[in-house]
Write a protein that holds these residues in place. Sequence first.
Motif: not given
Length: 717
Positions: A378, A405, A424-426, A458, A460, A479, A483, A494
């Motif tokens: 990321n 991620f 964070y991901y968003e 994607v 993770g 998390n 994800f 999120s």
Amino acid sequence: MFDNLSAFRILILAIVCLPFMCGASRAEDGYDLWLRYPAMERGEARQYKAAAKRIVVPAAQSETLELAVRELERGLAGMLDAAPSVASDAKRGGNLWLVSGDAALPQGAGIDMAALGPEGYAIRSVDGGTVIAANSDIGVLYGAFHFLRLMQTRENVTGLDITEIPSVDVRIINHWDNLDRTVERGYSGASIWDWHKLPDYLDPRYEDYARALASIGINGVSLTNVNADAMALTPAYLEKAAALAGVFRPYGVKIYQTARFSAPMEIGGLDTADPLDPEVRAWWKAKADEIYELIPDFGGFLVKANSEGQPGPQDYGRNHADGANMLADALAPHGGIVMWRAFVYSEHNPEDRAKQAYAQFVPLDGKFRDNVLVQVKNGPIDFQPREPFHPMFGAMPKTPLMMEFQITKEYLGFATHLVYLGAYYEEVLSADTYAQGEGSTVAKIVDGSLQDIELTGVAGVGNAGSDRNWSGSHFDQANWYAFGRLAWDLDADSKDIAEDWARMTFANDDAFVRPVVAMMMESREAVVDYMTPLGLTHLMATGHHYGPGPWVCDLARPEWNPCYYHKADEEGIGFDRTASGSNAVAQYEAPLAEIYGDVETTPENLLLWFHHLPWDYEMKSGRTLWDELVMRYTEGVAEVHEMRETWEGLEGYIDQERYDQIVAFLKIQEKEAQWWRDASIAYFQSVSGRPLPDGVAPPPHDLDYYKAISHPYAPGH
Ligand code: BDP
């Protein structure tokens, strides 16, 4: 008699609760994740009872459809205390229809099946009930989980008109699990995979894992560490992987393997791994054929090459495309793909580490085969608490770029710190790259829509291990969950996901859910504040990455030293990545390059990522940079303190076991946040020579005390 209100509340609950009402207070260990299905209260159950009395499924059932039915039975029996009946004869009536492929839709469903694609589904209210329809059985299973989620979160199940199509093709967990069951950066026990007993013994946990993955739409798992062991590709281990693939198949989860680039030499007896050597190419082709013989739906290879000492095509003067394409050619006849990682940097390259991946990969745009995804972390350094998005996103319009991620929190406090990564991901997915003007978000690059990319994905880096609660802590399950939900829908919110998770995992009471979700959303900023505020990065201790080490300056590889990143001296602090420094800003599209290049327009949360500034630089708050830094560190600890207090005010809403462990972990987090803050301030003060702002508590020990703290056996290393 009661020393606090919470204890009183528990006693009242214990007296008035009947067993069917108080499922939530039964002792729980977290194994059931978000798939608990505790009994609803009678009043709540009433509105759902009619919704799913009789399930109608096609007569010819696949294993996957059976799983969908079994899940619905399990969920409904659990929540409503009444198992539905199941029939395959639509004529005799029903009220929950599962429709897969060409099977007839109930009257009035009016679903545009073609639009759903291979994995999507629709959930539609029709006369007399609900239909869950998909082109494939796995789509129906996804739909069944969604339908159950509506009930788990107490949403309406009438008037439904839901269409769900995944944003990307490959939604995969990367395990960093070694064949000896240690897990690189794993904080939740040993590896799930018991290689020694495979293929003959299939731990029931494998199936539970696959079920959890399917419940959030994850459709792939790479089994082993990216720092790969060639042995994973030997016949004995392929047979073990095939056994796992057999368990995962009905859940729509494909197996992938990490491929060590030098495998042709290590297990193939060749004296080179040069990707242009005909013998090497033939070896990989034969290896791919052998794998597909055992695992007909094998997904493909994940490769870390020429990174952190791993072998790769550059060892032979070739480039990343040469390496990736060779593997892609071997897999192509079977429909497999290559996920080639862009996490590359070299100690021999004096260039800013943040620039190196871009410099190596962007010139190769358009040179990769169609079945190659370039997998990009990321941010440009390495899963730090905050980084700007990786500038490769948007810069390779002819190449499928896959997001990577990290779910396991290597740099964010391991399993014991509560940090909700959904936020964070968003932040990353919604960042604007400006690749094709405003609105060119990272999400639009990853889902292929902006640049017309076919293959999308994607990944993770997973956090599930053999701990009873899977993730090492109850909140780290969130998390994994977030994800999956975000990989399915890159535009999902999120906060909504956190709310769903909290309701499903803990309890539905709004008075509980609201503060928990607020705490989760704030937790991301808290960790940034107490570890790496204002755009600082990579300040952790060496090797295991546990705790602070901003003073570390003497490691052989320059870019492994925290000093390399913060560049603090008596004048100031921060990494100059503007034109006067490394000029990493130039890797971003206009106007971002200008925005980040100008200290006035750089967001303060990335300030020291892009700029080296004097300690007296005036911040937006009116404070000096030095004072602001100290305040941020201090605030980070206060935020964790608040999180702990919030949680302690929620005793009695969930079972005591999980509640207690979370209290204990929040205490660890608070103690360690304090440690990060004190050690960091002690160090930076030794450099800045500035006094602490008025009223701010000094670190209780001197710098040498913090430097002397050593944790050689910290987990995950
Ligand atoms: C770093 C980890 C290291 C991994 C590497 C990678 O510290 O263990 O091997 O990333 O992603 O974050 O390859």
